[in-house]
Design a protein around this motif. Sequence first.
Motif, mmCIF file in Angstrom:
data_model
loop_
_atom_site.group_PDB
_atom_site.id
_atom_site.type_symbol
_atom_site.label_atom_id
_atom_site.label_comp_id
_atom_site.label_asym_id
_atom_site.label_seq_id
_atom_site.Cartn_x
_atom_site.Cartn_y
_atom_site.Cartn_z
ATOM 1 N N ASP A 44 35.864 46.301 48.915
ATOM 2 C CA ASP A 44 35.927 47.915 49.279
ATOM 3 C C ASP A 44 35.533 48.604 47.863
ATOM 4 N N GLN A 45 36.425 48.766 47.536
ATOM 5 C CA GLN A 45 36.223 49.227 46.192
ATOM 6 C C GLN A 45 35.314 48.841 44.419
ATOM 7 N N ILE A 46 35.050 47.386 44.809
ATOM 8 C CA ILE A 46 34.112 46.891 44.208
ATOM 9 C C ILE A 46 32.759 46.676 44.237
ATOM 10 N N ALA A 47 32.454 47.024 45.898
ATOM 11 C CA ALA A 47 31.669 47.039 46.562
ATOM 12 C C ALA A 47 30.575 48.314 45.355
ATOM 13 N N ARG A 48 31.586 49.777 45.314
ATOM 14 C CA ARG A 48 31.084 50.667 45.497
ATOM 15 C C ARG A 48 31.247 50.600 43.756
ATOM 16 N N GLU A 70 42.442 49.526 28.737
ATOM 17 C CA GLU A 70 43.350 50.509 28.979
ATOM 18 C C GLU A 70 44.410 50.094 30.333
ATOM 19 N N LEU A 71 43.573 49.460 31.300
ATOM 20 C CA LEU A 71 43.894 49.634 32.320
ATOM 21 C C LEU A 71 44.979 47.919 32.088
ATOM 22 N N LEU A 72 45.018 46.996 31.040
ATOM 23 C CA LEU A 72 45.622 45.695 31.293
ATOM 24 C C LEU A 72 46.641 46.426 30.679
ATOM 25 N N ALA A 73 46.619 46.883 29.436
ATOM 26 C CA ALA A 73 47.780 46.948 28.488
ATOM 27 C C ALA A 73 48.538 48.352 30.042
ATOM 28 N N ARG A 238 36.980 35.307 36.735
ATOM 29 C CA ARG A 238 36.820 34.824 35.471
ATOM 30 C C ARG A 238 36.954 36.455 34.461
ATOM 31 N N LEU A 239 38.571 36.385 34.829
ATOM 32 C CA LEU A 239 39.261 37.515 33.608
ATOM 33 C C LEU A 239 40.539 37.083 33.156
ATOM 34 N N GLY A 240 40.443 36.583 32.269
ATOM 35 C CA GLY A 240 41.765 35.895 31.554
ATOM 36 C C GLY A 240 42.015 37.578 29.971
ATOM 37 N N TYR A 241 43.619 37.754 29.829
ATOM 38 C CA TYR A 241 43.485 38.792 29.136
ATOM 39 C C TYR A 241 44.298 38.211 27.916
ATOM 40 N N LEU A 242 44.630 38.980 26.221
ATOM 41 C CA LEU A 242 46.194 38.443 25.940
ATOM 42 C C LEU A 242 46.333 39.567 25.499
ATOM 43 N N GLN A 266 33.489 43.864 34.501
ATOM 44 C CA GLN A 266 34.587 44.641 33.310
ATOM 45 C C GLN A 266 34.530 45.948 35.004
ATOM 46 N N ALA A 267 33.770 46.347 35.610
ATOM 47 C CA ALA A 267 33.602 46.729 36.823
ATOM 48 C C ALA A 267 34.508 46.362 37.778
ATOM 49 N N VAL A 268 34.404 45.157 38.216
ATOM 50 C CA VAL A 268 35.348 43.837 39.503
ATOM 51 C C VAL A 268 37.137 44.349 39.000
ATOM 52 N N ALA A 269 36.510 43.991 37.818
ATOM 53 C CA ALA A 269 38.098 43.996 36.922
ATOM 54 C C ALA A 269 38.727 45.284 37.255
#
Length: 369
Positions: A44-48, A70-73, A238-242, A266-269
Amino acid sequence: MSSLQELVRPELRGQTPYGAPQLDVPVALNTNESSYPVPQVVVDQIARDVAEVAVSLNRYPDREFTRLRELLAGYLRRTTGEPVTAQQVWAANGSNEVLQHIVQAFGGAGRTALGFTPSYSMHPLISERNGTTWVDGLRDADPSKFDLDGDLAVDQTRRHDPELIFLCSPNNPTGTALDLDIVRRVYDATERAIVVVDEAYTEFSREGTPSAVSLLPGRDRLVVSRTMSKAFAFAGARLGYLAAATEFSDLLRLVRLPYHLSTVTQAVACAALEHTDTMLAMVDKIKTTRDDLLEGCAALGLQPVPSDANFVLVGGFDDAAATWQALLDRGVLVRDVGIPHHLRITAGTPEENDTALRALRAVLEGEYA
């Protein structure tokens, strides 16, 4: 007139593309996806959030994916206790693209990458297809052992003197975690190599298993790569990070394609990271089913390898390829990773595990579908 095979780059001739079978079967346990769907509150949050950004899709996305970093950190700070900043984080379309950025920036023609196999098969593929010479290192002098021998790893590091070193913890396809002392020793054994610790499955590690993120301070050649595909049940996003030194992340801008992370990605992640607790609530369930799968395979007389991932490497098959086919004939798809007498099985739901174990029993008893 030359054929296209003759015109393609020499190192690509005769090669086959990477890819696990995508078959319509009742129980798919071959690619280490989560068997649990994304929770509805996150859907639901993704859809919004996607609806909100859709009106601006005529504009390019935030090139620096500022909020996502910022969120990943924040996630890394919370889960590792280490002071990771947004400037130390890099993200891309899956961890494979993250690894590709690393190889594009620090590998290439005349340079060498070292890995310790069996390990993640994309490490050599990404290296070689970006012009980097791959060296297949040994995990142990005894090929039947899957833990990485620290002395042997250090010796091979010094002998080959590579520009890139790939470590994997938990290791894929064996599921074994890596002692951080080995990471330290490998890092100290070279003065120039970028040391990549691939932690795609780290959230499934048994309690007390530390992350290599704790080793980042003072080590500007160390990189820890991660993904949202596994623990976050986000393989389709499809979201990876380092995480690495700030300067390291800055240098990756030299090889990324312009605006490589779409506004929608970006919005979905970000939506998923805002619901971290909900998304990761499935991890404990999966760790339980993994341990149940391990015990179930052992009870059948097989030889499962203790795992810190969301899968189990199972040995003891007379003919792994024939067993793979026999399981598929019974509607259960697992992974033949090319290790003699072994198959890799993803931990599914309890119901999927039970189906897989019943199929295994039937196959071992000679009751083919």
